[in-house]
Design a protein around this motif. Structure first.
Motif, PDB file in Angstrom:
ATOM      1  N   SER A   1      40.573  37.562  28.405  1.00 16.20           N
ATOM      2  CA  SER A   1      39.123  37.566  28.627  1.00 16.20           C
ATOM      3  C   SER A   1      38.724  37.550  30.094  1.00 16.20           C
ATOM      4  CB  SER A   1      38.485  36.353  27.935  1.00 16.20           C
ATOM      5  OG  SER A   1      38.712  36.375  26.552  1.00 16.20           O
ATOM      6  N   LYS A   2      39.605  37.061  30.955  1.00 19.70           N
ATOM      7  CA  LYS A   2      39.293  36.988  32.388  1.00 19.70           C
ATOM      8  C   LYS A   2      40.592  37.027  33.169  1.00 19.70           C
ATOM      9  CE  LYS A   2      35.839  34.467  33.716  1.00 19.70           C
ATOM     10  NZ  LYS A   2      34.926  33.352  34.128  1.00 19.70           N
ATOM     11  N   ALA A   3      40.583  37.759  34.289  1.00 19.03           N
ATOM     12  CA  ALA A   3      41.770  37.864  35.131  1.00 19.03           C
ATOM     13  C   ALA A   3      41.384  37.663  36.587  1.00 19.03           C
ATOM     14  CB  ALA A   3      42.452  39.223  34.948  1.00 19.03           C
ATOM     15  N   PHE A   4      42.304  37.068  37.356  1.00 24.84           N
ATOM     16  CA  PHE A   4      42.080  36.761  38.762  1.00 24.84           C
ATOM     17  C   PHE A   4      43.207  37.357  39.606  1.00 24.84           C
ATOM     18  CE2 PHE A   4      40.685  33.188  36.134  1.00 24.84           C
ATOM     19  CZ  PHE A   4      39.373  32.975  36.543  1.00 24.84           C
ATOM     20  N   LEU A   5      42.825  37.982  40.712  1.00 28.61           N
ATOM     21  CA  LEU A   5      43.760  38.469  41.731  1.00 28.61           C
ATOM     22  C   LEU A   5      43.234  37.950  43.059  1.00 28.61           C
ATOM     23  CD1 LEU A   5      46.197  40.347  42.488  1.00 28.61           C
ATOM     24  CD2 LEU A   5      44.482  42.156  42.843  1.00 28.61           C
ATOM     25  N   LEU A   6      43.818  36.874  43.564  1.00 25.88           N
ATOM     26  CA  LEU A   6      43.246  36.151  44.695  1.00 25.88           C
ATOM     27  C   LEU A   6      44.187  36.182  45.892  1.00 25.88           C
ATOM     28  CD1 LEU A   6      42.012  33.089  42.608  1.00 25.88           C
ATOM     29  CD2 LEU A   6      40.779  35.218  43.106  1.00 25.88           C
ATOM     30  N   TYR A   7      43.736  36.799  46.949  1.00 23.13           N
ATOM     31  CA  TYR A   7      44.498  36.917  48.190  1.00 23.13           C
ATOM     32  C   TYR A   7      45.907  37.457  47.933  1.00 23.13           C
ATOM     33  CZ  TYR A   7      40.504  34.695  50.200  1.00 23.13           C
ATOM     34  OH  TYR A   7      39.211  34.444  50.583  1.00 23.13           O
ATOM     35  N   PRO A   8      45.990  38.631  47.309  1.00 24.04           N
ATOM     36  CA  PRO A   8      47.304  39.238  47.070  1.00 24.04           C
ATOM     37  C   PRO A   8      47.950  39.665  48.382  1.00 24.04           C
ATOM     38  CG  PRO A   8      45.564  40.806  46.609  1.00 24.04           C
ATOM     39  CD  PRO A   8      44.888  39.489  46.861  1.00 24.04           C
TER      40      PRO A   8
ATOM     41  N   GLU B   1      25.278  39.998  49.272  1.00 23.96           N
ATOM     42  CA  GLU B   1      25.596  38.611  48.975  1.00 23.96           C
ATOM     43  C   GLU B   1      26.569  38.483  47.813  1.00 23.96           C
ATOM     44  OE1 GLU B   1      24.987  35.760  50.670  1.00 23.96           O
ATOM     45  OE2 GLU B   1      24.386  37.266  52.147  1.00 23.96           O
ATOM     46  N   ASP B   2      26.608  39.510  46.958  1.00 25.44           N
ATOM     47  CA  ASP B   2      27.498  39.449  45.796  1.00 25.44           C
ATOM     48  C   ASP B   2      28.960  39.538  46.188  1.00 25.44           C
ATOM     49  OD1 ASP B   2      25.473  39.192  43.891  1.00 25.44           O
ATOM     50  OD2 ASP B   2      25.130  41.354  43.854  1.00 25.44           O
ATOM     51  N   TRP B   3      29.282  40.114  47.333  1.00 28.97           N
ATOM     52  CA  TRP B   3      30.682  40.116  47.767  1.00 28.97           C
ATOM     53  C   TRP B   3      30.920  39.212  48.975  1.00 28.97           C
ATOM     54  CZ3 TRP B   3      27.845  44.761  48.544  1.00 28.97           C
ATOM     55  CH2 TRP B   3      27.639  45.141  49.866  1.00 28.97           C
ATOM     56  N   ARG B   4      29.849  38.722  49.568  1.00 26.83           N
ATOM     57  CA  ARG B   4      30.015  37.805  50.697  1.00 26.83           C
ATOM     58  C   ARG B   4      30.094  36.342  50.258  1.00 26.83           C
ATOM     59  NH1 ARG B   4      25.317  40.553  54.522  1.00 26.83           N
ATOM     60  NH2 ARG B   4      26.530  42.396  55.174  1.00 26.83           N
ATOM     61  N   SER B   5      29.500  36.030  49.133  1.00 22.34           N
ATOM     62  CA  SER B   5      29.458  34.642  48.663  1.00 22.34           C
ATOM     63  C   SER B   5      30.498  34.410  47.579  1.00 22.34           C
ATOM     64  CB  SER B   5      28.063  34.322  48.093  1.00 22.34           C
ATOM     65  OG  SER B   5      27.061  34.516  49.067  1.00 22.34           O
TER      66      SER B   5
ATOM     67  N   ALA C   1      39.775  38.555  45.248  1.00 19.26           N
ATOM     68  CA  ALA C   1      39.390  37.991  46.542  1.00 19.26           C
ATOM     69  C   ALA C   1      40.418  38.430  47.577  1.00 19.26           C
ATOM     70  CB  ALA C   1      39.324  36.470  46.481  1.00 19.26           C
ATOM     71  N   THR C   2      39.928  38.880  48.726  1.00 20.60           N
ATOM     72  CA  THR C   2      40.823  39.291  49.812  1.00 20.60           C
ATOM     73  C   THR C   2      40.081  39.188  51.135  1.00 20.60           C
ATOM     74  OG1 THR C   2      42.221  41.073  50.682  1.00 20.60           O
ATOM     75  CG2 THR C   2      40.212  41.742  49.538  1.00 20.60           C
ATOM     76  N   ASP C   3      40.844  38.994  52.202  1.00 23.68           N
ATOM     77  CA  ASP C   3      40.275  38.937  53.542  1.00 23.68           C
ATOM     78  C   ASP C   3      40.649  40.173  54.354  1.00 23.68           C
ATOM     79  OD1 ASP C   3      42.931  37.713  53.283  1.00 23.68           O
ATOM     80  OD2 ASP C   3      42.833  37.530  55.466  1.00 23.68           O
TER      81      ASP C   3
ATOM     82  N   HIS D   1      36.216  38.430  51.083  1.00 19.43           N
ATOM     83  CA  HIS D   1      35.375  39.268  50.227  1.00 19.43           C
ATOM     84  C   HIS D   1      35.665  38.880  48.780  1.00 19.43           C
ATOM     85  CE1 HIS D   1      35.543  41.568  53.958  1.00 19.43           C
ATOM     86  NE2 HIS D   1      34.529  42.295  53.548  1.00 19.43           N
ATOM     87  N   TYR D   2      34.607  38.821  47.978  1.00 19.37           N
ATOM     88  CA  TYR D   2      34.721  38.391  46.589  1.00 19.37           C
ATOM     89  C   TYR D   2      34.183  39.521  45.706  1.00 19.37           C
ATOM     90  CZ  TYR D   2      34.848  34.012  49.204  1.00 19.37           C
ATOM     91  OH  TYR D   2      35.148  33.028  50.117  1.00 19.37           O
TER      92      TYR D   2
END
Length: 232
Positions: free
Chosen positions: A129-136, A198-202, A171-173, A224-225
């Motif tokens: 139902s939900k997946a996360f890829l954070l700072y790959p 704001e949707d990708w900055r916050s 999420a990635t920088d 970036h989100y």
């Protein structure tokens, strides 16, 4: 028996020598937190996981590369209605997560200490139902961009595992990783949900800062989100 595909793996699987306490977590806790038979040696026929047995009456979430586990444990505590599977090949990170699970006392977590592509093989279709890829791993050199997660090799099996309407957070920088994400992810049935900057900055309202994000901010990089919805 299904023929095992050849898969190159480029990341690290082990770093500094584990602390004695971390090794004890691995020895005592990891096997009990397995989502089931994922590895090819234990499941050569690629029989799908029984997710209802693993997490009865829970929706299934997936974190791809959980690093030190801060975010995964945070989400598990906030969302008892979800069973969260984390995939991470870096054994030091797995040991860190196990320590955090003990400290937080969460019971709705499963861990695959390996390549998420092997996990994709055995996740039932339309089950997540939900997946996360954070700072790959950013793989900054141009010749290495094909190693990034946001390529067809990873996005196609991810899409197969997601329910229609599932949320995918990235999420990635790294600005070029943002570019590649926005180019590649929509090709696989995803819609980017941003309506303004704001949707990708916050960060998301339920976000917790990870050690990777803290390092990025210390070094002057901007997070970036990105939020996507799969299917209709």
């Amino acid at each position: 028996m299904t023929d095992r595909p050849h898969r190159n793996f480029y990341g690290r699987t082990k770093g500094k020598t584990l602390k004695r306490s971390q090794q004890s977590y691995l020895d005592a806790d990891l096997a009990a937190l397995s989502p089931g038979a994922v590895d090819w040696d234990t499941n050569p026929d690629r029989t799908p996981l029984d997710l209802e047995k693993l997490f009865p009456n829970k929706e299934i979430w997936l974190e791809i590369g959980f690093g030190g586990g801060e975010h995964l444990v945070h989400q598990a505590g906030l969302n008892p209605q979800a069973g969260i599977i984390g995939a991470e090949p870096f054994i030091n990170g797995v040991a860190m997560l196990l320590g955090k699970i003990r400290q937080a006392g969460v019971e709705n977590v499963a861990i695959h200490p390996g390549d998420v592509r092997d996990l994709f093989d055995v996740l039932p279709e339309a089950s997540v139902s939900k997946a996360f890829l954070l700072y790959p791993d950013p793989w900054p050199k141009t010749r290495h961009h094909r190693r990034r997660f946001v390529t067809a090799e990873h996005l196609e099996p991810l899409a197969r595992c997601l329910k229609p309407g599932a949320e995918f957070r990235v999420a990635t920088d790294i600005p070029d990783y943002v570019r590649q994400t926005l180019e590649e992810v929509p090709k696989h049935g995803f819609t980017w949900l941003a309506e303004g900057p704001e949707d990708w900055r916050s960060p998301w309202k339920d976000w917790t800062r990870t050690r990777y994000e803290a390092k990025a901010i210390r070094e002057g990089r901007v997070p970036h989100y990105l939020t996507f919805r799969f299917g209709s």
